[in-house]
Design an enzyme around this catalytic site. Structure first.
Site, short mmCIF file in Angstrom:
data_model
loop_
_atom_site.label_atom_id
_atom_site.label_comp_id
_atom_site.label_asym_id
_atom_site.label_seq_id
_atom_site.Cartn_x
_atom_site.Cartn_y
_atom_site.Cartn_z
N SER A 2 0.44 -1.45 0.20
CA SER A 2 0.02 -0.25 0.26
C SER A 2 0.56 1.40 0.00
O SER A 2 0.20 2.58 0.06
CB SER A 2 -0.73 -0.07 1.14
OG SER A 2 -1.75 -0.77 1.22
N LYS A 44 0.40 3.73 -2.70
CA LYS A 44 -0.60 4.00 -2.78
C LYS A 44 -0.35 5.53 -3.06
O LYS A 44 -0.88 6.43 -3.90
CB LYS A 44 -1.76 3.76 -2.14
CG LYS A 44 -2.99 2.68 -2.58
CD LYS A 44 -3.56 1.90 -0.91
CE LYS A 44 -3.87 0.77 -1.50
NZ LYS A 44 -4.71 -0.25 -0.60
N TYR A 54 -3.83 -1.96 -11.38
CA TYR A 54 -3.55 -1.87 -9.28
C TYR A 54 -2.38 -3.60 -9.08
O TYR A 54 -1.72 -3.03 -8.35
CB TYR A 54 -5.44 -1.73 -8.74
CG TYR A 54 -5.69 -2.53 -7.19
CD1 TYR A 54 -4.90 -1.07 -6.54
CD2 TYR A 54 -4.51 -3.17 -6.32
CE1 TYR A 54 -4.90 -0.74 -5.32
CE2 TYR A 54 -5.50 -2.86 -5.44
CZ TYR A 54 -5.46 -2.39 -4.22
OH TYR A 54 -5.35 -2.69 -3.04
N TYR A 114 -4.39 2.82 7.98
CA TYR A 114 -5.19 2.06 7.93
C TYR A 114 -6.18 2.73 9.18
O TYR A 114 -6.10 4.02 9.78
CB TYR A 114 -5.19 0.77 7.86
CG TYR A 114 -4.56 0.31 7.03
CD1 TYR A 114 -4.80 0.21 5.89
CD2 TYR A 114 -3.05 -0.29 7.83
CE1 TYR A 114 -3.85 -0.38 4.69
CE2 TYR A 114 -2.02 -0.99 6.27
CZ TYR A 114 -2.91 -0.76 4.94
OH TYR A 114 -1.27 -1.14 3.85
N VAL A 123 1.13 -3.43 3.62
CA VAL A 123 1.31 -5.28 4.63
C VAL A 123 2.28 -6.14 4.69
O VAL A 123 3.22 -7.36 4.77
CB VAL A 123 0.01 -5.87 4.35
CG1 VAL A 123 -1.35 -4.83 4.71
CG2 VAL A 123 -0.68 -6.54 2.92
#
Lengths: 306, 306, 306, 306
Positions: C65, C68, C190, C242, C260
């Site tokens: 992530s 992102k 993605y 998160y 993660v």
């Protein structure tokens, strides 16, 4: 062919006895937690005036949410169709004390049998009667034909002391404008009505009203129009058993209402009422033995709405 | 007293005509949006073998979600009680395409009539048959006694092209392990079954199975055990009409299933099936004229489950 | 007073080592589950061009992530303020893969760091570049100044095979009109971007962009306006960890992003970037040792945004 | 380079004036609805002891939710880390009075700035002081160095009369065991604290505590440890502006807290506090002119946490 109800009740009661210990007595208030698990009774009243029963059918128990049917009946008889602007008629699809749906739907409870809905019904009754507690009690006494029926004030006190969720609900709805009276007055009525104690036999007699399409069998007094009675029957079938209404409709196939005191009052339209009591509950808050026995009853009599 | 069904259908059809323009044709896919609003038909089949009908009862329309009853029946007949580990039997209390409850309940749909539930049923059928599309179609043809019934491939294409919500649902449940087959294979079956076209008359014949407790009247073949039939009847009553099941139970008082093609198929256990078609829908996705007419029908015939 | 970063990194690394075994390696895809728990590295780059590091800082790991941030930076640089019509900037208050809020907010994800938001960002990139995968990879290589950075195709395959939740999300948003391209093309981008492998040192260099208010330190190229950089900094601070963003803001007090794969990339605006890697995760999906060490780092250096 | 704050305040005040009419005065209680839209003030206090201000900076207004910062500070100073067992530190991702998340999270509010969280804080204060209302008032007077600060009893009465949502919240949490005192006592404290009236100048002085890492500048008294101060700063940044925290972090880039009375109190750690008042609110409940002016302020001074 004539059905031998007494014989069938004797058969199903054996299964009831075997299920007694599988449930758990409600313990959210001390007064209910005191009840012993070891009770079972079943009573049937027919529109022909016959009565059948087996077991603990003359022991008073706390009818709890079964009382919501009586309050609703009284409110419908007073307010008619206007009532459905303030409470819905659809199943809730959520545990019975959930606030989520209520928030989403702007303070209009999904149906009159979730706690929020029953509190709106209590508010309606407070608005329409000078002495609302006495009025509901007299109404129940009339349906059951028994003036000895009464509130259990120890249960009232216990409910009130632990009634934070219901206090939250009624304040929440008042914020949406769907409670018109003083919050504590509404709660006081609600807690009293939940505390009413009745026997299987008294409940069976009272539920004949619904089997008889809104007309009191004893004196042919029309309490509800047949349309109103049909509405109540539909609500009991789709919403009468918390989050287990679909399962009950399948296994038993009768409209009715359960309470966490362990009672279940059901009926077959046009024919009979049938009431069980056994205080051991399953995880949905319904009597384990009650559901088991009612399933046997509709199977053996081959009588259900389906 | 014998009921003159034909006369009653003629009476209620007049009210149906007056409601036709109050709804809105489904427009989420172009193929459905093409249908003209100006249709109405009603057909009744009794277990005595009589047929009555008025209006557009021989026009094929897209049965859409009514097909979920047929898929479910086939799945139950194959898998029995095992099926209920993968889909629930309780009303959903949410609009029919909601993902919220599905997430909360870990990919187990509340009941087989919400889209998520019907997709699980499709998955079960894919797992159990070599040619699942043909199998479902043959099953429907058998129930309706008519081999001309078929898929509308233009509707299939249109559903698939706009089927993002159903693709989301099936992937979501696959993430929870509740879809066992390839996602596109499951969707292909689902879209085909929704696209089946039938007439009021064909549907009325097919729904006699449920009125007859799971036995095909034409040849006495037992498709469902009486327990399974009772289960399906209960699910139709509590979940068959999207977020209007409680209202339908009250106004009409029959188990059944509606579809956004404007059809409603209902039945009175032990007696008859009754099917209406009128494509104008209310905000819940149910046919306006259909509900109105079925309410009149059960009122005039004084026949309902309550 | 000049801070001796190398000495501080050596001190905090000892605490990092002691926390290594307290977490759990991500196991939702086999490729991640293979990584050994026993890794720890920390790297600091300052805007003055200094580099400090201790531990496994040259081992490539799956940035997951953290990627992102890079996709978002590229999308913002292309689309500017228009982007915020399609994705929000508010914390989600829900576990990172929740569909509930997305349904409530009509397919507009709360922020670009929840999976739904990152999928919208992927869709934006697909719309704006001929070879979107190559474009993102080149962009990351430019920021890190290292052309050896690449996708891990085994991770891509594993993500795609287990990507049902993301497939559900992207289809769900396409149903709301917030995905403009082919679903599989968006998912392919993605999954590729999540699979990028980098070392602590490479990430620390790349994150200097954010410490430097959107200007690439190596050549003074302005990638983001200072307003856009501020926006990204704010999003990283409020949404980068998160359901533990508030806790991270308190304990560490730096904007950043976790993945993660066990990486955490953070920075102090105007001063430095700091990156840790240790694959053991807490229940929120953040590296246990990483958070512990970063907390020590900001305490010992007395440098945070507060 | 020395910043000419007075000159900058004069510049930004012009923009503030132009935004005054774009918002809407809070009208959920009559006492707030009475306030005229046409007010604007801004005050800055630095840790060097300088004061700057423009506009209505000596007019008292209802600080409303800004008071939640003071209550929280007092509770933290008494209870320390224990406090975080009863209230979370994560953004809520839902409108500020939502019950949904509270139900899901078993009566533990997401953070101390949503109403539920502030009610838990009030409960903590009731548990720890003999005269909790007086204690909070004295604490605010100490921070602001002004003994004239007081409750507005008309606002208290108005809040109490319309406080159904807060009554629902506190009862709901008491049902979960997260309120230890009498419901009405907790609400009485809560309503009083919300009703405190202060001026921009008084608030600016009081907020220096947070800019100064928990030490009262006037007498160097340590009210909070630096760790506790960091925690409060992080919570203000991530949760201080209802459902607009992310937007505020981006546009303004300072930790702070807003109230529906139209006040915003913010600060730059280590440097200054800045307070605006203008009663016109946007749809999130934050002052339109306040946000606009604070954005200008951090842009023109080039001072923010990013």
């Amino acid at each position: 062919m004539r059905i031998d109800y007494q014989s069938i009740l004797q058969q199903v009661a054996i299964f009831g006895q075997s299920s007694i210990n599988k449930g758990k007595v409600a313990d959210y208030i001390p007064e209910l937690a005191k009840v012993e698990l070891n009770h079972f009774g079943i009573a049937v009243d027919t529109l022909q005036g016959e009565n059948f029963s087996v077991g603990d059918v003359n022991t008073k128990f706390s009818i709890q949410s079964i009382s919501k049917v009586f309050s609703l009946t009284l409110a419908v008889s007073v307010l008619g169709e206007e009532l459905w602007k303030r409470v819905g008629v659809e199943p809730s699809g959520n545990p019975f004390n959930s606030l989520v749906q209520l928030e989403f739907e702007k303070g209009i409870p999904r149906n009159p049998f979730i706690n929020a809905g029953a509190l709106v019904i209590a508010d309606v009754i407070v608005s329409n009667f000078n002495d609302p507690k006495k009025e509901v009690l007299n109404f129940i006494r009339t349906l059951a034909g028994d003036t000895s029926i009464d509130f259990n004030l120890a249960v009232v006190a216990s409910e009130s002391e632990h009634g934070f969720n219901n206090r939250a609900l009624v304040n929440f709805m008042k914020g949406f404008g769907n409670i018109h009276n003083d919050v504590e007055t509404v709660l006081d009525l609600y807690f009293h009505v939940c505390s009413v104690e009745m026997t299987c036999k008294q409940l069976a007699k009272a539920f004949l009203l619904f089997a008889n399409h809104g007309v009191l069998p004893v004196n042919s007094q029309q309490i509800l129009t047949s349309g109103q009675a049909k509405r109540l029957n539909a609500i009991m079938l789709t919403c009468g058993f918390y989050d287990e209404a679909g399962e009950f409709a399948y296994r038993v196939g009768l409209p009715g209402k359960s309470g966490v005191g362990g009672g279940i009052a059901a009926f077959l339209p046009g024919e009979l009422s049938v009431v069980t009591w056994s205080p051991g509950l399953n995880k949905f808050g319904n009597s384990v033995a009650g559901i088991h026995v009612l399933e046997m009853f509709t199977t053996l009599t081959n009588r259900s709405i389906f």
